[in-house]
Write a protein that holds these residues in place. Structure first.
Motif, mmCIF file in Angstrom:
data_model
loop_
_atom_site.group_PDB
_atom_site.id
_atom_site.type_symbol
_atom_site.label_atom_id
_atom_site.label_comp_id
_atom_site.label_asym_id
_atom_site.label_seq_id
_atom_site.Cartn_x
_atom_site.Cartn_y
_atom_site.Cartn_z
ATOM 1 N N GLN A 69 78.259 25.617 3.928
ATOM 2 C CA GLN A 69 77.699 25.914 5.250
ATOM 3 C C GLN A 69 78.760 26.612 6.071
ATOM 4 O O GLN A 69 79.075 26.200 7.178
ATOM 5 N N ASP B 3 80.524 29.406 8.377
ATOM 6 C CA ASP B 3 80.021 30.118 9.553
ATOM 7 C C ASP B 3 80.133 31.619 9.289
ATOM 8 O O ASP B 3 81.209 32.194 9.412
ATOM 9 N N VAL B 4 79.008 32.232 8.911
ATOM 10 C CA VAL B 4 79.053 33.636 8.502
ATOM 11 C C VAL B 4 79.277 34.589 9.675
ATOM 12 O O VAL B 4 79.513 35.772 9.468
ATOM 13 N N GLU B 5 79.198 34.078 10.886
ATOM 14 C CA GLU B 5 79.462 34.960 12.029
ATOM 15 C C GLU B 5 80.956 35.018 12.367
ATOM 16 O O GLU B 5 81.358 35.749 13.264
ATOM 17 N N LEU B 6 81.755 34.228 11.646
ATOM 18 C CA LEU B 6 83.192 34.203 11.908
ATOM 19 C C LEU B 6 83.967 34.697 10.685
ATOM 20 O O LEU B 6 83.432 34.757 9.586
ATOM 21 N N THR B 7 85.241 35.012 10.896
ATOM 22 C CA THR B 7 86.087 35.404 9.766
ATOM 23 C C THR B 7 86.518 34.156 8.992
ATOM 24 O O THR B 7 86.287 33.029 9.434
ATOM 25 N N GLU C 286 88.958 32.162 11.094
ATOM 26 C CA GLU C 286 88.265 31.529 12.225
ATOM 27 C C GLU C 286 87.414 30.343 11.775
ATOM 28 O O GLU C 286 87.214 29.388 12.527
ATOM 29 N N VAL D 240 88.155 27.364 14.209
ATOM 30 C CA VAL D 240 87.047 26.900 15.048
ATOM 31 C C VAL D 240 86.594 25.508 14.612
ATOM 32 O O VAL D 240 86.328 24.646 15.438
ATOM 33 N N TYR D 241 86.573 25.301 13.307
ATOM 34 C CA TYR D 241 86.164 23.982 12.814
ATOM 35 C C TYR D 241 87.146 22.901 13.282
ATOM 36 O O TYR D 241 86.746 21.801 13.643
ATOM 37 N N ARG E 275 88.703 22.927 15.994
ATOM 38 C CA ARG E 275 88.403 22.664 17.406
ATOM 39 C C ARG E 275 87.255 21.665 17.542
ATOM 40 O O ARG E 275 87.221 20.871 18.488
ATOM 41 N N TYR E 276 86.306 21.710 16.618
ATOM 42 C CA TYR E 276 85.206 20.741 16.678
ATOM 43 C C TYR E 276 85.746 19.313 16.557
ATOM 44 O O TYR E 276 85.115 18.359 17.004
ATOM 45 N N PHE E 277 86.901 19.183 15.905
ATOM 46 C CA PHE E 277 87.508 17.852 15.766
ATOM 47 C C PHE E 277 88.394 17.509 16.960
ATOM 48 O O PHE E 277 89.049 16.478 16.964
ATOM 49 N N GLY E 278 88.447 18.403 17.918
ATOM 50 C CA GLY E 278 89.248 18.134 19.105
ATOM 51 C C GLY E 278 90.725 18.438 18.904
ATOM 52 O O GLY E 278 91.564 18.005 19.684
ATOM 53 N N LYS F 256 85.328 38.910 6.357
ATOM 54 C CA LYS F 256 84.075 38.234 6.678
ATOM 55 C C LYS F 256 83.728 37.281 5.539
ATOM 56 O O LYS F 256 84.019 37.567 4.380
ATOM 57 N N ARG G 80 88.295 23.947 4.686
ATOM 58 C CA ARG G 80 87.738 23.557 5.982
ATOM 59 C C ARG G 80 87.588 22.038 6.069
ATOM 60 O O ARG G 80 87.823 21.451 7.112
ATOM 61 N N PRO H 78 86.392 13.921 20.132
ATOM 62 C CA PRO H 78 86.789 15.154 20.795
ATOM 63 C C PRO H 78 86.960 14.888 22.287
ATOM 64 O O PRO H 78 86.124 14.234 22.891
ATOM 65 N N ALA H 79 88.073 15.393 22.776
ATOM 66 C CA ALA H 79 88.333 15.168 24.188
ATOM 67 C C ALA H 79 87.394 16.050 25.000
ATOM 68 O O ALA H 79 87.101 17.182 24.618
ATOM 69 N N LYS I 193 83.125 23.278 22.682
ATOM 70 C CA LYS I 193 83.601 23.805 21.398
ATOM 71 C C LYS I 193 82.643 24.867 20.875
ATOM 72 O O LYS I 193 83.046 25.866 20.298
ATOM 73 N N ARG J 108 83.106 28.929 20.321
ATOM 74 C CA ARG J 108 82.727 29.576 19.060
ATOM 75 C C ARG J 108 81.843 30.797 19.320
ATOM 76 O O ARG J 108 82.051 31.877 18.776
ATOM 77 N N VAL K 161 82.320 35.007 18.599
ATOM 78 C CA VAL K 161 81.368 35.865 17.899
ATOM 79 C C VAL K 161 81.009 37.067 18.765
ATOM 80 O O VAL K 161 81.002 38.206 18.308
ATOM 81 N N ARG L 36 83.273 40.255 19.478
ATOM 82 C CA ARG L 36 83.191 41.391 18.556
ATOM 83 C C ARG L 36 81.913 42.198 18.751
ATOM 84 O O ARG L 36 81.829 43.331 18.341
ATOM 85 N N ILE M 182 71.916 30.023 8.965
ATOM 86 C CA ILE M 182 73.335 29.857 8.628
ATOM 87 C C ILE M 182 73.742 28.397 8.672
ATOM 88 O O ILE M 182 74.880 28.076 8.375
ATOM 89 N N THR N 3 81.179 16.955 11.783
ATOM 90 C CA THR N 3 82.388 16.691 12.569
ATOM 91 C C THR N 3 82.016 15.638 13.631
ATOM 92 O O THR N 3 80.873 15.196 13.671
ATOM 93 N N PRO N 4 82.947 15.269 14.483
ATOM 94 C CA PRO N 4 82.587 14.249 15.482
ATOM 95 C C PRO N 4 81.501 14.694 16.469
ATOM 96 O O PRO N 4 80.978 13.871 17.220
ATOM 97 N N LEU N 5 81.142 15.952 16.468
ATOM 98 C CA LEU N 5 80.135 16.417 17.431
ATOM 99 C C LEU N 5 78.770 15.790 17.149
ATOM 100 O O LEU N 5 78.458 15.427 16.026
#
Ligand SMILES: Nc1ncnc2c1ncn2[C@@H]1O[C@H](COP(=O)(O)OP(=O)(O)O)[C@@H](O)[C@H]1O
Ligand SMILES: [Mg+2]
Lengths: 333, 267
Positions: free
Chosen positions: A113, A115-119, A122, A126-127, A129-132, A158, A174, B13-14, B20, B24, B28, B31, B103, B112-114
């Motif tokens: 899964q 994220d195909v919109e990111l490199t 990234e 970015v992932y 960041r989801y973990f804080g 990509k 990831r 997550p703080a 987050k 993201r 995107v 670009r 996607i 994730t914690p989210l």
């Protein structure tokens, strides 16, 4: 005291995480399930399984498609509520503390899964960041992980441009971004070519050596034998056998197997003539399998009876023999 | 002694989890700035076309409080409201459907914690930010063209955010029910008549009395009333009704969207 630490070259993350690890270390099992059930409507995909996975172990779910492996994994990953039974992960209750558990586990789902919109890079930052995690932390971990899975030169590519094996490696990278205590891998190498599989095995083997607790599902026997300290064989939502690969072979198969190939179509009728030479025989369309502790002796007795197979192969029993016996041939696809 | 802390603290997550996702989406779109630009230009083109062409053919307008305005000044705030609606709907339907079904972005995020709530609030937050930038720019164009008649117009910016909130919330909730791209035709089928008939281009009293109440309860009409009254300074209780209406609409949508994400993804 600290049981596990994973990402190469990085040490502890912070005081909270260290103490968390200690808490499980004291309790033993990272995953504990009793009578765990998963129902979808009135269909029961997981029908009451018991599990204890201690810290540091590489544990496998082996089973044919539809056995309920992914359903079990998703419950452990706290993305699928249990239907009944008990489950604790990292000593916590998935229902009450799902978010806290997910913070400490890494998940490599059956389908990538990404994220195909990111490199590529990234996808990791970015992932994280989801973990804080802080931006700086994400950046440095992403670079290490790209290096670990040998994707550094693809950092700015990509996701779509990656091969299947690369995507899988990226997914594994990831899943390590939060330096998890427990890594869940659902069919990590399905659909990959042999080179890509071996490369992945190498990565997983290293993680195991670093003390990461691995839980993986597979329907490849060689994968289970290579990677798992202990495994359960699942069929139809139930655990039908449990043990180390060697123990399972000892328990459910013989030491050796003699494979006899006659002309196609003869195996059915010849089966009866050699049945007494082995503990158990298996008749397949293209060959006869004699399960015995002494394959050479069985071979010579076959010859003594005047039977002339086109070819004879004596080999050691493998997990595959166990698997086929326990789950039946017809189910394997 | 570590146990208590670890039960409460580990890795959560703080702050705002939805942030987050906003970050993201920003990555995107950074670009895809061209997509961003067209969203702004569309209502501006409408405004120019009306200001230059249509306005020359039409007389001045009398607002409900007796204030007289030019036709362009009458239509511009409605375009502002409609563009806030369009932006929010676009972000919360097509884009979210793509991320949800194709996607599998949210499946990955929920590992994730989210939580579903973070995803719903993050997407709607993002729609608001993007919509807010468009609306701010559009308001600036309106001001430059001398179409803002009052200091109340400053409040039109938060009003567009509220409109975005209402439509993005409901749009996202509806998207969770969609099965295929075809279902989006229904969205278009709702949006277009609303755009044309919500007293956007002519006043409500153009309708027979029996029809007026139907127009009055549509969300875009409420949005148009709010923007028009703020921009022209001709405030009535109608704006208060609009604010309450839009807050309720957005909150119901957000709540439903978050519930539906749990049902769809945490199976
Ligand atoms: N979300 C779902 N809804 C309904 N049935 C499901 C769902 N997920 C899995 N199943 C069914 O549950 C059974 C077990 O599936 P799964 O856990 O994916 O098995 P495995 O991973 O061992 O192949 C299968 O029969 C599958 O069709
Ligand atoms: Mg599976």
């Amino acid at each position: 005291m600290v049981v596990s630490r994973f990402v190469p070259g990085r040490k502890r993350v912070g005081p909270g995480i260290e103490s968390l690890t200690v808490t499980f270390g004291d309790r033993g099992a990272l995953i504990r399930a009793r009578g765990l059930v998963k129902r979808y409507g009135d269909f029961e995909a997981v029908r009451g399984i018991d599990l204890d996975v201690p810290s540091g172990e590489a544990f496998g779910f082996l089973g044919p498609n539809g056995a309920g492996k992914s359903s079990a994994m998703r419950m452990i990953a706290c993305v699928s509520p249990t239907s009944s039974g008990e489950l604790t992960v990292l000593g916590l209750d998935p229902l009450a503390d799902g978010s806290a558990i997910r913070a400490r586990i890494g998940v490599c789902p059956q389908e990538d899964q990404l994220d195909v919109e990111l490199t590529v890079r990234e996808n990791l930052t970015v992932y994280g960041r989801y973990f804080g995690l802080s931006r700086a932390e994400c950046r440095s971990r992403a670079d290490e992980l790209l290096d670990f899975v040998q994707l550094t030169d693809k950092a700015n590519a990509k996701v779509e441009s990656l091969s299947g094996g690369m995507k899988r490696r990226l997914t594994i990278a990831r899943s390590l971004i939060n330096q998890p205590d427990l890594l869940l891998l659902d069919e990590p190498t399905t659909g990959l070519d042999p080179q890509a599989r071996h490369l992945l095995w190498d990565k997983l083997f290293r993680l195991r050596q670093q003390g990461v607790t691995l839980v993986l599902t597979t329907h490849y026997m060689d994968e289970a034998e290579q990677l798992c300290d202990r495994l359960v064989v699942m069929n139809d939502g139930r655990i039908v056998a449990e043990g180390s690969p060697t123990a399972l072979i000892a328990q459910y198969s013989t030491r050796e197997v003699t494979e006899l190939r006659f002309g196609v179509g003869h195996h059915e009728q010849l089966g009866g003539k050699v049945a007494d030479l082995a503990e158990r025989i298996e008749v397949l369309p293209d060959r006869l399998l004699l399960y015995t502790d002494d394959g050479e002796r069985a071979t010579s007795e076959v010859a003594a009876r005047g039977l002339r197979p086109d070819s004879v192969l004596v080999r050691r029993s493998t997990l595959e023999d166990v698997f086929l016996r326990l789950t039946g041939r017809s189910l394997v696809d | 002694m570590t146990t208590l802390a670890t039960r409460v603290l580990p890795g959560l997550p703080a702050g705002f989890g939805g942030g987050k996702l906003i970050m993201r989406n920003y990555l995107v779109y950074r670009r895809n700035w061209i997509v961003f630009a067209t969203g702004f230009l569309e209502p501006v083109f409408y405004l120019f076309s009306i200001g230059i062409g249509v306005a020359a053919l039409v007389d001045e307008f009398v607002m409900p409080n007796g204030q007289v305005v030019e036709y362009t000044a009458f239509v511009a705030p409605a375009l502002l409201a409609a563009s806030a609606m369009n932006g929010a709907i676009f972000d919360s339907t097509f884009n979210i459907f793509f991320r949800l079904k194709y996607i599998k972005l949210y499946d990955a995020m929920l590992a994730t914690p989210l939580r579903p709530w973070d995803i719903a609030s993050g997407e709607i937050g993002w729609a608001l930010i993007r919509g807010g930038i468009y609306s701010g720019a559009f308001l600036a164009v309106m001001t430059a063209m001398g179409l803002t008649g009052s200091w109340w117009a400053v409040l039109a910016l938060p009003a567009t955010l509220l409109i975005g909130y209402a439509f993005a919330g409901v749009g996202m909730a509806l998207t969770t029910f969609m099965r295929s791209w075809q279902d989006f035709e229904f969205v278009q089928l709702t949006i277009l008549p609303m755009f044309l008939f919500s007293a956007t281009f002519y006043p409500l009293h153009a309708y027979p009395a029996a029809l007026q109440w139907i127009v009055e309860i549509t969300p875009l009409y409420r949005a148009v009333v709010l923007c028009r009254e703020l921009v022209t300074g001709a405030l009535t209780w109608g704006s208060v009704v609009s604010v309450a209406y839009l807050v309720a609409m957005g909150s119901a949508g957000l709540y439903l969207a978050s519930r539906r994400l749990s049902r769809l993804l945490l199976t």
